[in-house]
Design an enzyme around this catalytic site. Structure first.
Site, PDB file in Angstrom:
ATOM      1  N   ASN A 140      10.256   3.041   3.052  1.00  0.00           N
ATOM      2  CA  ASN A 140       9.416   2.944   1.856  1.00  0.00           C
ATOM      3  C   ASN A 140       9.687   4.172   1.002  1.00  0.00           C
ATOM      4  OD1 ASN A 140       7.440   2.709  -0.093  1.00  0.00           O
ATOM      5  ND2 ASN A 140       5.737   2.492   1.332  1.00  0.00           N
ATOM      6  N   ARG A 151      10.520  -1.837   1.647  1.00  0.00           N
ATOM      7  CA  ARG A 151       9.511  -2.232   0.674  1.00  0.00           C
ATOM      8  C   ARG A 151      10.137  -2.149  -0.712  1.00  0.00           C
ATOM      9  NH1 ARG A 151       4.831   1.206  -2.196  1.00  0.00           N
ATOM     10  NH2 ARG A 151       3.754  -0.512  -3.224  1.00  0.00           N
ATOM     11  N   HIS A 208       0.841  -5.272  -3.963  1.00  0.00           N
ATOM     12  CA  HIS A 208       0.235  -5.109  -2.634  1.00  0.00           C
ATOM     13  C   HIS A 208       0.303  -6.413  -1.838  1.00  0.00           C
ATOM     14  CE1 HIS A 208      -2.398  -1.711  -4.492  1.00  0.00           C
ATOM     15  NE2 HIS A 208      -1.340  -1.177  -3.902  1.00  0.00           N
ATOM     16  N   ARG A 227      -4.639   5.837 -11.927  1.00  0.00           N
ATOM     17  CA  ARG A 227      -4.363   4.777 -12.891  1.00  0.00           C
ATOM     18  C   ARG A 227      -5.662   4.223 -13.452  1.00  0.00           C
ATOM     19  NH1 ARG A 227      -0.285   1.330  -9.247  1.00  0.00           N
ATOM     20  NH2 ARG A 227      -0.712   2.946  -7.714  1.00  0.00           N
ATOM     21  N   GLU A 249       0.987  -2.778   6.442  1.00  0.00           N
ATOM     22  CA  GLU A 249       2.108  -3.275   5.652  1.00  0.00           C
ATOM     23  C   GLU A 249       3.442  -3.035   6.355  1.00  0.00           C
ATOM     24  OE1 GLU A 249       1.329  -2.532   1.157  1.00  0.00           O
ATOM     25  OE2 GLU A 249       0.150  -1.023   2.238  1.00  0.00           O
TER      26      GLU A 249
END
Length: 398
Positions: free
Chosen positions: A9, A86, A175, A236, A380
Site C-alpha cells: 500500500n 491497493r 474504501h 478533507r 483491508e
C-alpha cells in the site's frame, strides 16, 4: 517460510507492507515514511530496531530494505507466492481485482487524472515490486471496484450528460475493500449470507466514507469522483458548495490553493485549528477548547445525516456498522452520532458501546433499538491478500 503473500500500500511519501501466510494469518507489518526526504525511515512493526534508509530514499529502496528485513527475520522465503496492491482509482475500467500486466498498468495510469494524489504512487509500488519480483503474480485491488454496482441514480451527477460520456465524471466511491469486508463480516455475525444482508457501513478514520449495501452489493456511497466528497474527514472537507471556488477566487485565492486547503487543511483539522486526530480532539474538547467541541459536533451530525440518506437506497436494514480507526475505537463518536438518530429508532447500550462490542459479537445496540448496531474491525489487507491469492492460484497452507 514458504507460500507467503505480500500486500503493498503506497502513499505519496509512505510505503506499508503486510505479510500473510498460506492460512491468511498476518506474519508481519512494515512501514516506511518520509520517502523522498532526507529523514526517510522504515521499521518492521512490533520490533524495536529501525531500518536504515539512505537520505531521499524512494519507494523502490524502501521496498528492498523492508523485504530484506522480512527475510532476515525468517518470515519470508526468497519470493512471495503472490503480491497484492491497493490501487485507489480504477475508473469504470475495473469492476474487480485483476492480475497486473502492461495493459493494466496503462489503464491505471489513465485513471491518474481522477486520483492524482494516489494512482501515480500506487504505480510506483507496482513498478518497484515488478522490478524486484518479475516472476511473481501481482494483483491490483481497487478501492472503487466494489462500488461499480451503483445504479445510475446513485452515481450520476446532475451535470451535462456529455461530461460523463466523454470524461467519466461520476461518483465512483472509495474504501471499497473495507466496505466489502464489512458486508461479509456483518452477514457472518448476524448469521446470514452476504446475498441476503443489507447494512449501512461507516468507515471512519482520517478518511471517512459511508456506504449502503443492499443484499451484499454497494448501491450508494458518500465519496464521489474523488475521495474529497462526502463526510467530514481528518483534513478533507467533505461536501462543500462548488460556488466556494468562485467566491474565494474573488478574494484572490486561486482554484489550486482552494483544492489544496480542502484536501489538506480542512475537515477536523480546519474546524479545530489544532489537529486531525480524534482522540486529541476529544481531550481538547473535554478541557474546554470550543473549536474542538465544534469539530466533533459537525463530524457526528454530518455522519448521522448521511446515515439517514443511505436508508433511501435500502429495502430493509440488518445493521448499522462502524469501522475504521475512529469507528472501531471511539465510543463517544458512536454515541454522539446515534444521539441524532433517535427518530429512526437507533439506540445504543452504554456498556456494550463502552467496550466496543468486544464481548457481544460486535453488537452495541440496546434492547430498545429498532436496528442492530455493530462495531467490526476492518481488515483491508486481508481482503487484498485473498484477492491476490485467488488470482494467482490456491496456496498450499502446509
Amino acid at each position: 517460510m514458504e507460500d507467503t503473500l505480500l500486500v503493498v500500500n503506497c502513499g505519496s511519501s509512505s510505503l506499508k507492507l503486510a505479510l500473510f501466510d498460506g492460512q491468511y494469518r498476518k506474519l508481519a507489518s512494515a512501514l516506511a515514511e518520509r520517502l523522498g526526504q532526507n529523514d526517510a525511515f522504515a521499521r518492521v512493526e512490533n520490533r524495536n530496531e529501525a531500518i536504515d534508509l539512505k537520505p531521499g530514499a524512494g519507494h523502490d529502496q524502501a521496498l528492498e530494505a523492508l523485504v530484506s528485513a522480512f527475510r532476515d527475520q525468517g518470515l519470508m522465503a526468497s519470493s512471495p507466492k503472490a503480491i497484492g496492491h491497493r490501487v485507489v482509482h480504477g475508473g469504470e475500467t475495473f469492476r474487480e481485482a485483476v492480475l497486473i500486466d502492461d495493459d493494466v498498468i496503462r489503464a491505471i495510469d489513465s485513471c491518474a487524472g481522477l486520483a492524482p494524489l494516489h494512482n501515480p504512487v500506487n504505480l510506483s509500488g507496482i513498478r518497484a515490486t515488478l522490478a524486484q519480483f518479475p516472476e511473481v503474480p501481482q494483483a491490483a485491488v481497487f478501492d472503487t471496484a466494489f462500488h461499480q454496482t451503483l445504479p445510475k441514480r446513485a452515481f450520476l451527477y446532475a451535470l451535462p450528460a456529455a461530461w460523463y460520456r466523454d470524461w467519466g465524471i461520476r461518483r465512483y466511491g472509495f474504501h471499497g475493500t473495507s466496505h466489502a469486508f464489512m458486508a461479509a463480516e456483518a452477514a457472518r455475525l448476524l448469521g446470514k449470507t452476504p446475498a441476503t444482508t443489507s447494512v449501512i457501513s461507516a468507515h471512519l478514520g482520517n478518511g471517512c466514507s459511508i456506504t449502503a449495501i443492499r443484499d451484499g452489493i454497494s448501491v450508494d456511497t458518500s465519496m464521489g469522483l474523488t475521495p474529497l466528497e462526502g463526510l467530514v474527514m481528518g483534513t478533507r472537507s467533505g461536501d462543500v458548495d462548488p460556488g466556494l471556488f468562485d467566491f474565494l477566487r474573488s478574494k484572490g485565492i486561486p482554484a489550486e490553493e482552494v483544492h489544496r486547503v480542502l484536501n489538506q487543511e480542512s475537515g477536523l483539522f480546519g474546524l479545530s485549528g489544532q489537529t486531525n486526530d480524534m482522540r486529541s480532539l476529544c481531550e481538547l474538547a473535554d478541557h474546554g477548547h470550543e473549536p474542538s467541541r465544534t469539530a466533533i459536533d459537525v463530524f457526528c451530525f454530518r455522519l448521522a445525516r448521511y446515515v439517514g440518506a443511505m436508508m433511501a437506497s435500502l429495502n430493509h436494514l440488518d445493521a448499522l456498522v462502524f469501522t475504521g480507526g475512529i469507528g472501531e475505537n471511539s465510543a463517544r463518536i458512536r454515541q454522539e452520532t446515534i444521539n441524532h438518530l433517535h427518530l429512526m429508532g437507533f439506540e445504543l447500550s452504554t456498556d456494550l458501546n463502552k467496550h466496543h462490542g468486544e464481548f457481544s459479537d460486535g453488537r452495541i445496540e440496546s434492547t430498545d433499538s429498532r436496528f442492530p448496531v455493530l462495531v467490526i474491525p476492518t481488515n483491508e489487507e486481508l481482503v487484498i491478500a485473498r484477492e491476490a491469492s485467488r488470482l494467482a492460484g490456491p496456496i498450499d497452507p502446509a
